[in-house]
Design a protein around this motif. Structure first.
Motif, PDB file in Angstrom:
ATOM      1  N   UNK A  67      -6.054 -14.574   7.812  1.00  0.00           N
ATOM      2  CA  UNK A  67      -4.792 -14.837   7.115  1.00  0.00           C
ATOM      3  C   UNK A  67      -3.571 -14.784   8.032  1.00  0.00           C
ATOM      4  N   UNK A  68      -3.728 -14.183   9.212  1.00  0.00           N
ATOM      5  CA  UNK A  68      -2.581 -14.025  10.097  1.00  0.00           C
ATOM      6  C   UNK A  68      -1.659 -12.892   9.680  1.00  0.00           C
ATOM      7  N   UNK A  69      -2.122 -12.054   8.778  1.00  0.00           N
ATOM      8  CA  UNK A  69      -1.325 -10.917   8.318  1.00  0.00           C
ATOM      9  C   UNK A  69      -1.733  -9.659   9.084  1.00  0.00           C
ATOM     10  N   UNK A  70      -0.833  -8.680   9.101  1.00  0.00           N
ATOM     11  CA  UNK A  70      -1.141  -7.415   9.761  1.00  0.00           C
ATOM     12  C   UNK A  70      -2.237  -6.684   8.981  1.00  0.00           C
ATOM     13  N   UNK A  71      -3.094  -5.988   9.712  1.00  0.00           N
ATOM     14  CA  UNK A  71      -4.202  -5.294   9.061  1.00  0.00           C
ATOM     15  C   UNK A  71      -3.737  -4.305   8.003  1.00  0.00           C
ATOM     16  N   UNK A  72      -2.703  -3.470   8.263  1.00  0.00           N
ATOM     17  CA  UNK A  72      -2.243  -2.549   7.208  1.00  0.00           C
ATOM     18  C   UNK A  72      -1.768  -3.281   5.952  1.00  0.00           C
ATOM     19  N   UNK A  73      -1.131  -4.446   6.146  1.00  0.00           N
ATOM     20  CA  UNK A  73      -0.671  -5.222   4.992  1.00  0.00           C
ATOM     21  C   UNK A  73      -1.851  -5.704   4.166  1.00  0.00           C
ATOM     22  N   UNK A  74      -2.874  -6.219   4.852  1.00  0.00           N
ATOM     23  CA  UNK A  74      -4.068  -6.695   4.156  1.00  0.00           C
ATOM     24  C   UNK A  74      -4.747  -5.551   3.423  1.00  0.00           C
ATOM     25  N   UNK A  75      -4.819  -4.400   4.058  1.00  0.00           N
ATOM     26  CA  UNK A  75      -5.463  -3.244   3.422  1.00  0.00           C
ATOM     27  C   UNK A  75      -4.711  -2.854   2.147  1.00  0.00           C
ATOM     28  N   UNK A  76      -3.385  -2.809   2.197  1.00  0.00           N
ATOM     29  CA  UNK A  76      -2.597  -2.448   1.011  1.00  0.00           C
ATOM     30  C   UNK A  76      -2.831  -3.445  -0.118  1.00  0.00           C
ATOM     31  N   UNK A  77      -2.868  -4.740   0.226  1.00  0.00           N
ATOM     32  CA  UNK A  77      -3.090  -5.759  -0.790  1.00  0.00           C
ATOM     33  C   UNK A  77      -4.479  -5.614  -1.408  1.00  0.00           C
ATOM     34  N   UNK A  78      -5.477  -5.352  -0.585  1.00  0.00           N
ATOM     35  CA  UNK A  78      -6.843  -5.211  -1.081  1.00  0.00           C
ATOM     36  C   UNK A  78      -6.973  -4.002  -2.007  1.00  0.00           C
TER      37      UNK A  78
END
Length: 255
Positions: free
Chosen positions: A36-47
């Motif tokens: 997605x090109x997103x930061x890993x912490x951002x992806x984790x929060x969304x998940x």
């Protein structure tokens, strides 16, 4: 002008789309961040937020993510309006049986194709470029090429002027190269991918049209290069066009 809400929705959609392309063993947070090109912490929060709503699910042993049960229920409802796979299964089966190759049914979603169905024929050597859930940009793989070729010249020019396919797919997907394949596709009615994604893995596709006349889906055959000689390509193209026409009529009369 985008709003904070639309920005978040866009990120959520990107994560769900990436997760939908993962294989049966799910996806890691790191892999989803890369896709997605997103930061890993951002992806984790969304998940984590999506998991609370049942939109995604996490295997507690492996830590890998999967699409969740709520999406399945929502999809069941949406399928009543949008699902053409119930009509396409018979076409995919006939193509796989008649040719021995792998047959597919893909849908156009915005500027991508998404593989919805796959059935393998009895020929023992197969191509695995396509699989259920695989996404490719328009102009890439045979399904994406035929669906792009059936758009207007203006739409194609705008798309190729906006999207750089060469960054990931190489110089064989430059605008000039894509236009050249579009010309051949329009002459025959079906597209040919001569091993451009994986060397030696060929594909052919024909467009299926929706009630409004737009190219919304594609039927595809894939296999190894030796099975796609010029004389056999004509035979396979005829089969694809016949099934695509029959499926188009079926979708239009039952919509």
């Amino acid at each position: 002008m985008s709003t904070p809400a639309s920005h978040v929705i866009g990120r959520v959609s990107a994560v769900l789309r990436a997760l939908s392309t993962a294989r049966d063993d799910g996806a890691s947070t790191t892999w989803l961040a890369q896709q997605t090109g997103l930061a890993r912490p951002t992806v984790h929060r969304l998940l984590v937020a999506l998991a609370e709503e049942g939109q995604v699910d996490r295997d507690q042993r492996s830590g890998r993510w999967f699409l969740g049960p709520e999406l399945y229920l929502l999809g069941e409802v949406a399928a009543r309006r949008f699902d053409a796979t119930r009509y396409a299964r018979a076409s995919v089966h006939r193509l796989a049986t008649a040719t021995g190759e792998s047959a597919f049914f893909s849908a156009r979603r915005d500027e991508e194709t998404v593989c919805l169905l796959r059935e393998d024929g009895d020929f023992p050597i197969r191509s695995f470029v396509l699989y259920e859930g695989a996404r490719f940009p328009l102009g890439v793989v045979s399904a994406g090429l035929v669906l792009l070729a059936m758009r207007s010249d203006r739409e194609i020019s705008e798309y190729l002027g906006r999207v750089d396919l060469t960054t990931r797919w190489g110089d064989t997907h430059s605008p000039d190269a894509v236009w050249e394949r579009i010309g051949r596709t329009r002459e025959t009615g079906y597209s040919v991918n001569p091993g451009l994604i994986v060397e030696g893995s060929w594909g052919m596709a024909a467009a299926v049209f929706g009630p409004s006349g737009s190219p919304d889906w594609a039927l595809t055959l894939t296999g190894v290069e030796t099975r796609f000689r010029p004389d056999r390509r004509a035979e396979l193209g005829t089969l694809l066009l016949h099934e695509a026409h029959q499926l188009t009529q079926r979708i239009r009369t039952r919509s």
